[in-house]
Design a protein around this motif. Structure first.
Motif, mmCIF file in Angstrom:
data_model
loop_
_atom_site.group_PDB
_atom_site.id
_atom_site.type_symbol
_atom_site.label_atom_id
_atom_site.label_comp_id
_atom_site.label_asym_id
_atom_site.label_seq_id
_atom_site.Cartn_x
_atom_site.Cartn_y
_atom_site.Cartn_z
ATOM 1 N N ASP A 191 0.817 -1.214 0.000
ATOM 2 C CA ASP A 191 0.000 0.000 0.000
ATOM 3 C C ASP A 191 0.850 1.264 0.000
ATOM 4 O O ASP A 191 0.542 2.247 0.674
ATOM 5 N N GLY A 192 1.941 1.210 -0.743
ATOM 6 C CA GLY A 192 2.771 2.401 -0.881
ATOM 7 C C GLY A 192 3.948 2.439 0.069
ATOM 8 O O GLY A 192 4.859 3.244 -0.102
ATOM 9 N N ALA A 193 3.930 1.589 1.112
ATOM 10 C CA ALA A 193 5.061 1.590 2.048
ATOM 11 C C ALA A 193 6.264 0.933 1.396
ATOM 12 O O ALA A 193 7.364 1.449 1.398
ATOM 13 N N GLY A 194 6.050 -0.239 0.797
ATOM 14 C CA GLY A 194 7.111 -0.922 0.076
ATOM 15 C C GLY A 194 8.317 -1.249 0.936
ATOM 16 O O GLY A 194 8.276 -1.229 2.161
ATOM 17 N N ILE A 195 9.388 -1.565 0.265
ATOM 18 C CA ILE A 195 10.672 -1.840 0.907
ATOM 19 C C ILE A 195 11.501 -0.565 0.853
ATOM 20 O O ILE A 195 11.494 0.141 -0.154
ATOM 21 N N GLY A 196 12.210 -0.265 1.913
ATOM 22 C CA GLY A 196 13.027 0.945 1.961
ATOM 23 C C GLY A 196 14.379 0.726 1.303
ATOM 24 O O GLY A 196 15.277 0.129 1.903
ATOM 25 N N PHE A 197 14.516 1.174 0.081
ATOM 26 C CA PHE A 197 15.797 1.097 -0.623
ATOM 27 C C PHE A 197 16.508 2.435 -0.474
ATOM 28 O O PHE A 197 16.023 3.465 -0.957
ATOM 29 N N SER A 198 17.644 2.436 0.183
ATOM 30 C CA SER A 198 18.374 3.682 0.388
ATOM 31 C C SER A 198 19.874 3.435 0.286
ATOM 32 O O SER A 198 20.342 2.294 0.329
ATOM 33 N N CYS A 199 20.620 4.531 0.137
ATOM 34 C CA CYS A 199 22.083 4.468 0.054
ATOM 35 C C CYS A 199 22.690 5.289 1.183
ATOM 36 O O CYS A 199 22.103 6.273 1.648
ATOM 37 N N LEU A 200 23.877 4.895 1.589
ATOM 38 C CA LEU A 200 24.623 5.622 2.624
ATOM 39 C C LEU A 200 26.065 5.756 2.181
ATOM 40 O O LEU A 200 26.659 4.797 1.685
ATOM 41 N N TRP A 201 26.624 6.966 2.371
ATOM 42 C CA TRP A 201 28.002 7.241 1.969
ATOM 43 C C TRP A 201 28.674 8.119 3.015
ATOM 44 O O TRP A 201 28.022 8.985 3.610
ATOM 45 N N PRO A 202 29.977 7.920 3.259
ATOM 46 C CA PRO A 202 30.655 8.741 4.266
ATOM 47 C C PRO A 202 31.062 10.120 3.740
ATOM 48 O O PRO A 202 31.469 10.252 2.589
ATOM 49 N N GLU A 203 30.959 11.097 4.597
ATOM 50 C CA GLU A 203 31.429 12.438 4.237
ATOM 51 C C GLU A 203 32.952 12.474 4.149
ATOM 52 O O GLU A 203 33.517 13.221 3.346
ATOM 53 N N THR A 204 33.604 11.658 4.979
ATOM 54 C CA THR A 204 35.065 11.661 5.071
ATOM 55 C C THR A 204 35.615 10.259 4.845
ATOM 56 O O THR A 204 34.868 9.276 4.799
ATOM 57 N N TYR A 205 36.923 10.188 4.738
ATOM 58 C CA TYR A 205 37.567 8.875 4.748
ATOM 59 C C TYR A 205 37.210 8.168 6.052
ATOM 60 O O TYR A 205 37.036 8.790 7.103
ATOM 61 N N ILE A 206 37.116 6.849 5.962
ATOM 62 C CA ILE A 206 36.828 6.015 7.121
ATOM 63 C C ILE A 206 38.050 5.147 7.406
ATOM 64 O O ILE A 206 38.668 4.594 6.483
ATOM 65 N N ALA A 207 38.387 5.018 8.674
ATOM 66 C CA ALA A 207 39.595 4.303 9.086
ATOM 67 C C ALA A 207 39.391 2.795 8.954
ATOM 68 O O ALA A 207 39.047 2.102 9.917
ATOM 69 N N THR A 208 39.600 2.298 7.753
ATOM 70 C CA THR A 208 39.489 0.871 7.473
ATOM 71 C C THR A 208 40.860 0.334 7.068
ATOM 72 O O THR A 208 41.821 1.085 6.901
ATOM 73 N N ALA A 209 40.917 -0.976 6.852
ATOM 74 C CA ALA A 209 42.172 -1.596 6.431
ATOM 75 C C ALA A 209 42.632 -1.047 5.087
ATOM 76 O O ALA A 209 43.838 -0.920 4.838
ATOM 77 N N ALA A 210 41.703 -0.703 4.211
ATOM 78 C CA ALA A 210 42.075 -0.161 2.906
ATOM 79 C C ALA A 210 42.845 1.139 3.051
ATOM 80 O O ALA A 210 43.817 1.395 2.329
ATOM 81 N N VAL A 211 42.422 1.971 3.984
ATOM 82 C CA VAL A 211 43.131 3.231 4.241
ATOM 83 C C VAL A 211 44.460 2.955 4.924
ATOM 84 O O VAL A 211 45.495 3.526 4.567
ATOM 85 N N ALA A 212 44.450 2.054 5.898
ATOM 86 C CA ALA A 212 45.676 1.741 6.638
ATOM 87 C C ALA A 212 46.753 1.174 5.731
ATOM 88 O O ALA A 212 47.947 1.451 5.911
ATOM 89 N N ASN A 213 46.361 0.384 4.733
ATOM 90 C CA ASN A 213 47.328 -0.254 3.848
ATOM 91 C C ASN A 213 47.678 0.591 2.633
ATOM 92 O O ASN A 213 48.508 0.194 1.810
ATOM 93 N N GLY A 214 47.041 1.736 2.497
ATOM 94 C CA GLY A 214 47.307 2.612 1.364
ATOM 95 C C GLY A 214 48.501 3.510 1.597
ATOM 96 O O GLY A 214 49.132 3.491 2.663
ATOM 97 N N ALA A 215 48.806 4.317 0.596
ATOM 98 C CA ALA A 215 49.914 5.267 0.723
ATOM 99 C C ALA A 215 49.602 6.274 1.828
ATOM 100 O O ALA A 215 48.490 6.770 1.943
ATOM 101 N N GLY A 216 50.604 6.558 2.642
ATOM 102 C CA GLY A 216 50.419 7.513 3.734
ATOM 103 C C GLY A 216 49.611 6.972 4.887
ATOM 104 O O GLY A 216 48.989 7.752 5.630
#
Length: 286
Positions: A191-216
């Protein structure tokens, strides 16, 4: 602030790529509020450069107050995805939330980008998001408040971002377009409620392994916020009625500020955290 613990009692999440980083942080955030979690990830054995496995992630979720099951598998593989969905149904009776977290990144210029990396990004980012969401849809319909949260950016058509790394941009914007498309495709259900499809993105870099293993590494980590900011923003979105969030692309800091979090310093990153890609800011995009 994120909703109280009882809001996730008996709700079941399936999280792709949830053995570490943002995916694990979201799983833990939901677990602290009583959620059940199924973690789909490839890391069954310790990696020399990456912390944790899908099994240690399950232990962390359970220590945080939730229930969890590990599924060792690849989000690109139909059978592995089906197994993750079946596991959620068998162990917890259904699925309330899907978190499309698994993602690959390669930002080399076009002429330097191997076709193998191009294919990997398209397979994980696009195919993986499609497969997991499609497999979960029949079960999401049985939830009182079903959500599919995809970790993908708002579509920014600024030529700066279009030209910075076209192939990676294509894969991430493709994830966003899938989410926006599904929001329209399934809007008429319930009835119009449906499934909530949404996206989320960080404003800044996030301290993950990808950042830790990258340059700098150390300097980059110091100027990155912790994964908990994404977890708290995700929990806030997933606590809302599906109809309130569907078809939207959220930025983590904006979600939390709107929910009453006045001080983001708790998440680290210092006074001048690094602004993430796809976010226009002085020096990048502006």
């Amino acid at each position: 602030m994120p909703s109280p613990q009882e809001s996730f009692s008996d709700r079941t999440l399936v999280v792709s790529g949830g053995s570490r980083g943002i995916g694990l942080a979201i799983a833990l955030g939901a677990a602290r509020r009583g959620a059940n979690v199924v973690l789909l990830a490839k890391t069954a054995e310790p990696h020399p450069k990456l912390p944790g496995t899908v099994y240690t992630a399950v232990a962390e979720v359970e220590a945080a107050g939730g229930k969890a099951v590990a599924v060792v598998g690849d989000v690109r593989n139909d059978e592995d995805v089906a197994r993750a969905v079946d596991t959620a149904v068998e162990h917890f009776g259904g699925i309330d939330i899907v978190v499309n977290n698994a993602s690959a990144i390669a930002t080399e210029p076009t002429e330097a980008l191997p076709a193998k990396k191009f294919d990997l990004m398209m397979d994980i980012n696009l195919r993986g998001t499609f497969l997991l969401t499609k497999a979960a849809l029949p079960h999401l319909r049985g939830s009182a408040n079903p959500h599919v949260l995809t970790l993908a950016p708002p579509i920014n058509m600024n030529p700066y971002w279009l030209g910075a790394h076209p192939s990676y941009t294509l894969s991430k914007y493709g994830m966003t377009l899938l989410s926006l498309g599904w929001a329209a495709e399934y809007a008429s259900e319930k009835d119009g409620a449906g499934i909530g499809f949404s996206c989320l993105w960080p404003e800044t870099y996030i301290a993950t392994a990808a950042v830790a293993n990258g340059a700098g590494g150390p300097d980059m980590l110091a100027a990155s916020r912790s994964p908990e900011i994404m977890a708290d923003a995700a929990v806030e979105i997933l606590s809302r009625p599906a109809a309130e969030v569907t078809g939207q692309c959220f930025i983590d800091s904006q979600v939390l500020t709107a929910s009453g979090v006045a001080d983001l310093s708790r998440y680290g990153g210092g006074d001048d955290p690094i602004i993430d890609i796809f976010i226009d800011a002085p020096g990048q995009g502006l």
